[in-house]
Structures are given as structure tokens and as C-alpha cells.
Motif scaffolding. Structure first.
Motif, short mmCIF file in Angstrom:
data_model
loop_
_atom_site.label_atom_id
_atom_site.label_comp_id
_atom_site.label_asym_id
_atom_site.label_seq_id
_atom_site.Cartn_x
_atom_site.Cartn_y
_atom_site.Cartn_z
N ASP A 102 1.28 11.79 -10.15
CA ASP A 102 0.63 13.10 -10.03
C ASP A 102 1.65 14.22 -10.22
O ASP A 102 1.40 15.17 -10.97
CB ASP A 102 -0.07 13.24 -8.68
CG ASP A 102 -1.37 12.46 -8.58
OD1 ASP A 102 -1.93 12.08 -9.64
OD2 ASP A 102 -1.82 12.22 -7.45
N ILE A 139 1.54 6.52 -7.06
CA ILE A 139 0.44 7.40 -7.49
C ILE A 139 0.84 8.86 -7.29
O ILE A 139 0.63 9.70 -8.17
CB ILE A 139 -0.86 7.08 -6.70
CG1 ILE A 139 -1.39 5.71 -7.09
CG2 ILE A 139 -1.91 8.16 -6.91
CD1 ILE A 139 -1.90 5.59 -8.50
N GLU A 140 1.42 9.17 -6.13
CA GLU A 140 1.89 10.54 -5.88
C GLU A 140 2.94 10.93 -6.91
O GLU A 140 2.95 12.06 -7.42
CB GLU A 140 2.46 10.65 -4.47
CG GLU A 140 2.97 12.03 -4.13
CD GLU A 140 3.60 12.11 -2.74
OE1 GLU A 140 4.32 13.10 -2.50
OE2 GLU A 140 3.37 11.21 -1.90
N MET A 188 -0.13 -0.42 -11.54
CA MET A 188 -0.25 -0.56 -10.08
C MET A 188 -0.41 -2.02 -9.65
O MET A 188 -0.07 -2.37 -8.52
CB MET A 188 -1.41 0.28 -9.56
CG MET A 188 -1.21 1.78 -9.73
SD MET A 188 0.42 2.41 -9.26
CE MET A 188 0.36 2.12 -7.51
N GLN A 217 0.83 -1.21 0.00
CA GLN A 217 0.00 0.00 0.00
C GLN A 217 0.86 1.26 0.00
O GLN A 217 0.57 2.22 -0.73
CB GLN A 217 -0.95 0.02 1.20
CG GLN A 217 -1.96 1.16 1.16
CD GLN A 217 -2.85 1.10 -0.07
OE1 GLN A 217 -3.48 0.09 -0.34
NE2 GLN A 217 -2.89 2.18 -0.85
N LYS A 218 1.93 1.27 0.78
CA LYS A 218 2.81 2.45 0.81
C LYS A 218 3.48 2.67 -0.54
O LYS A 218 3.63 3.81 -0.99
CB LYS A 218 3.87 2.30 1.91
CG LYS A 218 3.29 2.48 3.31
CD LYS A 218 4.37 2.31 4.36
CE LYS A 218 3.78 2.41 5.76
NZ LYS A 218 4.79 2.15 6.79
N GLN A 261 2.27 1.68 -3.49
CA GLN A 261 1.24 2.15 -4.41
C GLN A 261 0.96 3.64 -4.20
O GLN A 261 0.85 4.40 -5.17
CB GLN A 261 -0.04 1.33 -4.23
CG GLN A 261 0.06 -0.07 -4.77
CD GLN A 261 -1.19 -0.89 -4.53
OE1 GLN A 261 -2.08 -0.50 -3.78
NE2 GLN A 261 -1.27 -2.03 -5.18
N ASP A 262 0.84 4.05 -2.94
CA ASP A 262 0.59 5.46 -2.65
C ASP A 262 1.71 6.35 -3.18
O ASP A 262 1.46 7.41 -3.76
CB ASP A 262 0.42 5.68 -1.14
CG ASP A 262 -0.86 5.05 -0.58
OD1 ASP A 262 -1.75 4.68 -1.37
OD2 ASP A 262 -0.94 4.93 0.66
N ALA A 263 2.96 5.91 -2.99
CA ALA A 263 4.10 6.69 -3.45
C ALA A 263 4.15 6.77 -4.98
O ALA A 263 4.46 7.84 -5.54
CB ALA A 263 5.40 6.07 -2.91
#
Length: 190
Positions: free
Chosen positions: A107, A103-104, A125, A96-97, A99-101
Motif C-alpha cells: 500500500d 500488504i501495508e 502472499m 498473519q503478522k 502478511q499484514d506487514a
């Protein structure tokens, strides 16, 4: 030859092609970073490598391999082939961390405009959907003609087509707002 035998042969060839060759160039955060990497018939040179850290914890070693040395992001984006390798050095990184990184990172790489590449990002992803452990290795081969082929621990995961996606992916580490400025500098040989 049967389809399954062809697939196994192809996977074996892919694994062999991703093996580092030659003498190890350097040891970074207890990760041996090879000075060259063979991908197909192409031998790539280590352009640079460094550590992604957060709150004084080393998370991964990122390395960049190119056909020839480059020092500018635009040169890397125009290269016919660029490989980013991430060697996970911390058990603190979860799926999860990561994936979040990522995605960020997309962006930031697209200035918050991921609409054009949203389907490719969703496919990409999936690479980070399974458990991530210390010692895992992700190799992202960004080919200007084919797109990005992702490998986890040497096993091919997927190839995602699209030049806009390829460029955005490389900019996660090499763009104007990289994952970490010192890592960008190290990957660009600085």
C-alpha cells in the motif's frame, strides 16, 4: 530423464545457487550475512544489511544484494537483478503478522493504488501462508526480465511476473515510505 527427476535436479540447482559464497561479511543480530550471493551465473555483492525492529524487538535482518554497489533507490530499481533476503530473528513474527506487514508495505509503495498488481500480490502472499519460525529465511530475487522469484529456506516457491510488481516489492524496503527508514539506509549502504 523423467519429469520428476528434472524437477528434483532443478530444485537442487536452485538451492545451490542461493547459497552464500565467500567469507561472511558481518554478523547482524546473530545472523551471519554473506558478502556475496550466487544466483545462477550471477555473483551478487552485499550492498547493505540491517535490522527491522519494532518496540525494541529485532524481527528480522534484511539484506540487499546487487551486481554492483548502489546508494539510491532508483538505481536499485533499474538494476537488472536485486535480491532482498529476510532472516527471521524473532518468534514474535507469525504468518498473519507478516502478511499484514507486506500488504501495508505494498500500500505504501504504491501510494494506496495496488489495483494494477493485485493479482500478483495475492499470489505472492501465499509465500507467507505457512507457519513462520525464528530462523526462517525468505529470499526475493527481483529480476527485471523475469519478475520476482521467491524462496523460503532456499526452496523456490513461485515466480511472479510483472515489472510494476517487482518495483513495488523493492519499494517496500527501499521506497519513500519503507518498512523502516534505518533498515532502508543500511540496505543502501548507509
Amino acid at each position: 530423464m523423467s519429469t520428476s527427476r528434472q524437477l528434483i535436479r532443478g530444485l537442487s540447482l536452485s538451492l545451490m545457487l542461493l547459497l552464500p559464497t565467500g567469507v561472511m561479511a558481518k554478523n547482524i543480530a546473530d545472523v551471519e550475512v554473506a558478502d556475496t550471493l550466487d544466483l545462477g551465473a550471477q555473483r551478487l555483492q552485499l550492498n547493505g544489511a540491517g535490522v527491522r525492529s519494532k518496540f525494541f524487538i529485532d524481527l528480522y535482518v534484511g539484506s540487499l544484494y546487487l551486481p554492483r554497489a548502489e546508494t539510491e533507490t532508483e538505481q536499485v530499481l533499474e538494476s537488472p537483478l536485486a535480491v532482498i533476503r529476510l532472516n527471521i530473528t524473532s518468534g514474535m513474527i507469525s504468518s498473519q503478522k507478516m502478511q499484514d506487514a507486506i500488504i501495508e508495505g505494498f500500500d505504501k509503495a504504491t501510494h494506496e493504488d495496488t489495483g494494477e498488481i493485485a493479482p500478483q500480490i495475492a499470489s505472492f502472499m501465499a509465500l507467507f501462508g505457512d507457519e513462520i519460525k525464528e530462523g526462517d529465511q525468505f529470499t526475493l530475487a527481483a529480476d527485471k526480465q523475469l519478475g520476482v522469484t521467491a524462496y523460503k529456506n532456499g526452496a523456490p516457491q513461485a515466480t511472479i511476473a510483472g515489472d510494476a510488481f517487482r518495483r513495488a516489492l523493492l519499494k517496500i524496503w527501499l521506497g519513500d515510505e519503507p518498512a523502516q527508514k534505518s533498515l532502508k539506509q543500511a540496505m543502501l549502504g548507509g
